[in-house]
Design a protein around this motif. Sequence first.
Motif, PDB file in Angstrom:
ATOM      1  N   SER A   1      45.578 -19.496  30.982  1.00  0.00           N
ATOM      2  CA  SER A   1      44.960 -20.262  30.613  1.00  0.00           C
ATOM      3  C   SER A   1      45.549 -21.782  30.169  1.00  0.00           C
ATOM      4  O   SER A   1      45.198 -22.869  30.347  1.00  0.00           O
ATOM      5  CB  SER A   1      43.725 -20.106  29.978  1.00  0.00           C
ATOM      6  N   GLY A   2      45.799 -21.557  29.022  1.00  0.00           N
ATOM      7  CA  GLY A   2      46.653 -22.937  28.315  1.00  0.00           C
ATOM      8  C   GLY A   2      47.307 -23.446  28.130  1.00  0.00           C
ATOM      9  O   GLY A   2      47.840 -24.624  27.803  1.00  0.00           O
ATOM     10  N   GLY A   3      48.372 -23.022  29.293  1.00  0.00           N
ATOM     11  CA  GLY A   3      49.535 -23.644  28.835  1.00  0.00           C
ATOM     12  C   GLY A   3      50.244 -23.630  27.957  1.00  0.00           C
ATOM     13  O   GLY A   3      50.057 -22.277  26.457  1.00  0.00           O
ATOM     14  N   VAL A   4      51.952 -23.071  27.632  1.00  0.00           N
ATOM     15  CA  VAL A   4      52.715 -23.238  26.745  1.00  0.00           C
ATOM     16  C   VAL A   4      52.217 -23.722  25.455  1.00  0.00           C
ATOM     17  O   VAL A   4      52.221 -23.040  24.338  1.00  0.00           O
ATOM     18  CB  VAL A   4      53.845 -23.373  27.053  1.00  0.00           C
TER      19      VAL A   4
ATOM     20  N   SER B   1      33.727 -19.631  31.548  1.00  0.00           N
ATOM     21  CA  SER B   1      34.717 -18.429  31.923  1.00  0.00           C
ATOM     22  C   SER B   1      36.907 -18.587  31.387  1.00  0.00           C
ATOM     23  O   SER B   1      37.141 -17.995  30.826  1.00  0.00           O
ATOM     24  CB  SER B   1      35.024 -18.085  32.964  1.00  0.00           C
ATOM     25  N   LYS B   2      36.862 -19.922  31.152  1.00  0.00           N
ATOM     26  CA  LYS B   2      38.226 -20.466  30.850  1.00  0.00           C
ATOM     27  C   LYS B   2      38.406 -20.293  29.677  1.00  0.00           C
ATOM     28  O   LYS B   2      40.048 -19.993  28.714  1.00  0.00           O
ATOM     29  CB  LYS B   2      38.732 -21.243  31.242  1.00  0.00           C
ATOM     30  N   LYS B   3      37.801 -20.661  28.999  1.00  0.00           N
ATOM     31  CA  LYS B   3      37.852 -20.287  27.367  1.00  0.00           C
ATOM     32  C   LYS B   3      37.463 -19.316  26.702  1.00  0.00           C
ATOM     33  O   LYS B   3      38.623 -19.228  25.235  1.00  0.00           O
ATOM     34  CB  LYS B   3      36.845 -21.259  26.373  1.00  0.00           C
ATOM     35  N   LYS B   4      37.432 -17.866  27.326  1.00  0.00           N
ATOM     36  CA  LYS B   4      37.579 -16.825  26.827  1.00  0.00           C
ATOM     37  C   LYS B   4      39.105 -16.153  26.862  1.00  0.00           C
ATOM     38  O   LYS B   4      39.825 -15.161  26.185  1.00  0.00           O
ATOM     39  CB  LYS B   4      36.830 -15.469  27.629  1.00  0.00           C
ATOM     40  N   THR B   5      39.632 -16.621  27.791  1.00  0.00           N
ATOM     41  CA  THR B   5      41.058 -16.603  27.979  1.00  0.00           C
ATOM     42  C   THR B   5      42.647 -17.158  27.689  1.00  0.00           C
ATOM     43  O   THR B   5      43.335 -17.715  28.052  1.00  0.00           O
ATOM     44  CB  THR B   5      41.980 -16.035  29.365  1.00  0.00           C
ATOM     45  N   LEU B   6      42.259 -18.799  26.878  1.00  0.00           N
ATOM     46  CA  LEU B   6      43.074 -20.157  26.627  1.00  0.00           C
ATOM     47  C   LEU B   6      43.799 -19.668  25.887  1.00  0.00           C
ATOM     48  O   LEU B   6      44.821 -20.212  26.115  1.00  0.00           O
ATOM     49  CB  LEU B   6      41.601 -20.460  25.958  1.00  0.00           C
TER      50      LEU B   6
ATOM     51  N   ASN C   1      35.421 -25.305  21.560  1.00  0.00           N
ATOM     52  CA  ASN C   1      34.104 -25.029  21.612  1.00  0.00           C
ATOM     53  C   ASN C   1      33.364 -26.404  22.678  1.00  0.00           C
ATOM     54  O   ASN C   1      34.756 -27.454  22.905  1.00  0.00           O
ATOM     55  CB  ASN C   1      32.366 -25.206  20.716  1.00  0.00           C
ATOM     56  N   ASP C   2      32.660 -26.799  23.262  1.00  0.00           N
ATOM     57  CA  ASP C   2      31.831 -28.487  23.969  1.00  0.00           C
ATOM     58  C   ASP C   2      32.224 -28.345  23.238  1.00  0.00           C
ATOM     59  O   ASP C   2      30.936 -28.882  21.879  1.00  0.00           O
ATOM     60  CB  ASP C   2      30.897 -28.338  24.735  1.00  0.00           C
ATOM     61  N   ARG C   3      32.859 -30.369  23.286  1.00  0.00           N
ATOM     62  CA  ARG C   3      31.866 -31.752  22.487  1.00  0.00           C
ATOM     63  C   ARG C   3      30.807 -32.124  22.685  1.00  0.00           C
ATOM     64  O   ARG C   3      30.226 -31.731  21.446  1.00  0.00           O
ATOM     65  CB  ARG C   3      32.838 -32.489  22.647  1.00  0.00           C
ATOM     66  N   VAL C   4      30.203 -31.653  22.880  1.00  0.00           N
ATOM     67  CA  VAL C   4      28.544 -31.359  23.520  1.00  0.00           C
ATOM     68  C   VAL C   4      28.136 -30.789  23.969  1.00  0.00           C
ATOM     69  O   VAL C   4      28.721 -29.751  25.081  1.00  0.00           O
ATOM     70  CB  VAL C   4      28.048 -32.855  24.581  1.00  0.00           C
ATOM     71  N   LYS C   5      27.708 -30.012  22.467  1.00  0.00           N
ATOM     72  CA  LYS C   5      26.854 -28.164  23.107  1.00  0.00           C
ATOM     73  C   LYS C   5      26.180 -28.213  24.731  1.00  0.00           C
ATOM     74  O   LYS C   5      25.762 -28.891  25.225  1.00  0.00           O
ATOM     75  CB  LYS C   5      25.716 -27.992  22.127  1.00  0.00           C
TER      76      LYS C   5
END
Length: 519
Positions: free
Chosen positions: A476-479, A464-469, A498-502
């Motif tokens: 979400s990801g800061g400055v 969910s956070k990836k979508k708005t990072l 992505n995930d390091r490990v899928k």
Amino acid sequence: MTSEHPVAKENKYYNIIKLVDTHNQCSFHPNEADTMTKKVQRRNTEDKPSHFEFTLGDVKLDETVLHMILEHSHDAVLIVGMDYKFEYVSEEGYKMVNAKAGELIGLDFREYMPDEMARKEVVQRLRDMLAGKDVSPSYSTKILDTDGNILHVDIRIVLIRDINDQPKALVLVHDRTEERLSQVALEESEYRYRSLVESMNDGLAVDTPDMILTYANDAFCQMLEYTRDEIVGRCWLDFTTADRDEMEERIRQREEGQSERYELEWITKSGRAVYTLVSAVPLFDRSGEFKGTFGVVTDITTQKEYEDTIQFYLDLLTHDIANQLQVIMTAVGLLDQDLPKQYLDDARQDITDAIQRCDRLITKVKRAGQTRYLPLTRMDLATVIKEKAAVLQRVYSTEVTLKGMNGASMVWADALLGEMVWNLLENAARHNPSKKRRVWISTSRKNGNLQLVISDNGPGISDSKKKTLFQKMQRSGGVGLTLVSQMIRKYGGTIEVNDRVKGSPSKGAKFIITLKPAE
């Protein structure tokens, strides 16, 4: 041979009358030869006529009509002998070449051809006609007037024979110089228009009333990452996020003659959003019927990003830094209290941490402001990575694994490329609670671009956070990541996470960046 009649000698049309053959039939107007029958009827008993009549259909006409046909024709009428000399020139012929009446008779018509090629062409046509070859009687060429000006003309030649069975060339000449000049001017105007349209930085598109694209210039195609063939013939709504009902209402307003400007978001072939300002003008035909819209599409994506960035920085000043100032003020208040040493030490540490966070925020905001004005240049990505990786190992005690650093690694970027790489590396290490922090960095070629991959063994990022990072307003990801995203767009690259490990977000994150090679 019987001597010529005295009256006939004085008749200015005698040379034309002599073209009547032994059956008293003439085809002096080749365009009407298939539909008209012309008969000359001699009215006296002498060998040569002093007066003549001819019929057009069932209507009997006399010499006066022939005079009107010849001297009031918009085309020049010529009689040329096989010695290439003028025997008759109509009034329009003299006007066409700016000559005085009578001064062309006996002159070689080839003198009025502009070059040897034109002279050879007309001579060869006459010879082929005499030889009975199948030659088109009509063709276009150039002639000269008496001042040496070139005239563009259409010529029609018909071979006829006089009463002595001598061949003559009956020539009709149509001056189309003004038409040709108008055509050239129109072609030049169209060329300038096409050049202007195709060299525009803005997109330009034309559609029908039902929003089907009929034209798109190069800039518009490049803006959407499609070829012209992929765009023309399709409804432009297919390339936007616009609401159909809203756009149809705009079309109805344009049918009433209203022009307008509005913002519109498009989606490129690669899925990237492009924000534009559309200037739409209705198109009507001569009868006043609405035929569609002429639209100039200006890419304002960068402008929109800067507007969002300004708002983002404003939020930083009013929220993040304000929060840190509140922490400092609270901690300072504790220092005035009679508290155990541990509490006072914690308060001092809170002040120090808050000041450092403020300093980092201010530095990154300054960097973001600088990147807008720095020019793109060739930068060695591998060298930058190695320098920042060494700093990461020293500051955050992180084990760094490098791969693919020995190949070609020149990319288009600016002097803040190192700031971009450092933000990604620092993000991977500073938020990693593992006792043994690890970061993997690799570079490789993919689809003509240079790909940078940075992975870590930190806590990872939820789906969910990836979508708005990378969305500024979400923060979400800061400055740091906001700055990274802004810089990569400037470089013409892309970034994704992505995930390091899928399928296992908790095992670390993997950032994939593509940059344009500069080799």
